[in-house]
Motif scaffolding. Structure first.
Motif: not given
Length: 238
Positions: A40-48, A206-211, A217-228
Motif C-alpha cells: 500500500e501507499s502512505l498518503d498525507v492530507a494537510v488542511r491549510l 492565523g494558523a497555516y497548518m490546521q490539521g 491506501t486501505m487503512g484508517p486515518g491517523v491524526r498528527i499534531d501540526p505543532l510537530e
C-alpha cells in the motif's frame, strides 16, 4: 453511509481517534494498520488556513522526495531539436511535439508526468482540456515548463511530486510505500513539509497548518499534531 469491512473496522479500533500523534508515532500506527496483500501507499492530507478562492492564497508546488514514491514514473516530454535528444538522454519515455499532441487528442494517455519546453506551450495548450483535469498539464510553477529538460526529467524519475490545495483547503500527497519503513517515510515527509512551509502565502492569517492526517491506501486515518512539523524537519536535518 457505506459499511466498512471487518478488517478495516478492526484496524480503525487500533488507532486512538481522539489523539494527535507526533510524526514518528503516527507513521508507526499507520504502518500497523495494513492488512492487504499488496504494498500500500502512505498518503498525507494537510488542511491549510488558506482560502483557495483567492488567487494569492492558492498553494501549489513540487518537491523531490528523497526516496521517491515507490513507483516507476513514465515521463513524456514535448520538445524539438536538441531538446528532444536531451530529453531522451535524460531518460524520458516519450518525446515529441505535434505527433504526441495528435496522439493524445486520439485518446492516448499512457504516461504519468509531462514536461514541455516553453516554445511548445502554445501547441500543448490546445490539449489543456485533456491534460488539465488529469493533472498532466505542464506547469511553470512546478518546474515542468522549462528548457532544462534534463533536470526536469531526472527529478521526476527520482521521485518529484506535484501538489496543490483543493477547493476545501486541503493538500493531498503520496509519501511512499508501506515497504519503505518508518525512517524513509519520515524523511520524505520532512522534505514535503519543509517545502509546504516555504509556500505559505503572505496573505494567510492565523494558523497555516490546521490539521494533518496520514493513512495507508486501505487503512484508517491517523491524526498528527501540526505543532510537530518543526520537530519533523529538525529530525531530517540532523
Amino acid at each position: 453511509m457505506a459499511k466498512r469491512g471487518k478488517k478495516y473496522t478492526a484496524m480503525r479500533e487500533k488507532v486512538d481517534r481522539t489523539r494527535k500523534y507526533n510524526f514518528s508515532e503516527a507513521v508507526t500506527e499507520a504502518l500497523g494498520t495494513t492488512y492487504t496483500k499488496f504494498d500500500e501507499s502512505l498518503d498525507v492530507a494537510v488542511r491549510l488556513g488558506v482560502n483557495p478562492r483567492h488567487a494569492d492564497q492558492m498553494v501549489r508546488g513540487a518537491v523531490v522526495l528523497p526516496h521517491g514514491v515507490g513507483k516507476t514514473v513514465r515521463v513524456l516530454v514535448f520538445a524539438k531539436g536538441e531538446k528532444e535528444k536531451e530529453a531522451l538522454d535524460a531518460g524520458a519515455d516519450y518525446v515529441g511535439a505535434e505527433d504526441l499532441i495528435e496522439k493524445i487528442k486520439g485518446g492516448w494517455l499512457d504516461f504519468d508526468k509531462a514536461v514541455a519546453t516553453p516554445d511548445l506551450m502554445g501547441a500543448v495548450g490546445k490539449i489543456g482540456k485533456i491534460l488539465g483535469p488529469r493533472g498532466l498539464m505542464p506547469n511553470a510553477k512546478a518546474g515542468s515548463v522549462t528548457f532544462d529538460v534534463n533536470r526536469a526529467v531526472q527529478e521526476l524519475k527520482a521521485g518529484k511530486i506535484e501538489f496543490r490545495v483543493d477547493k476545501a483547503g486541503v493538500v493531498h500527497a503520496p509519501m511512499g510505500k508501506v515497504s519503505f519503513g518508518e525512517e524513509k517515510i519520515l524523511q520524505n515527509m520532512a522534505a514535503f513539509f519543509d517545502t509546504l512551509i516555504r509556500l505559505k502565502p503572505t496573505t494567510s492569517k492565523g494558523a497555516y497548518m490546521q490539521g494533518i492526517s496520514i493513512s495507508t491506501t486501505m487503512g484508517p486515518g491517523v491524526r498528527i499534531d501540526p505543532l510537530e512539523v518543526k520537530n519533523l524537519i529538525r529530525f531530517a536535518t540532523t
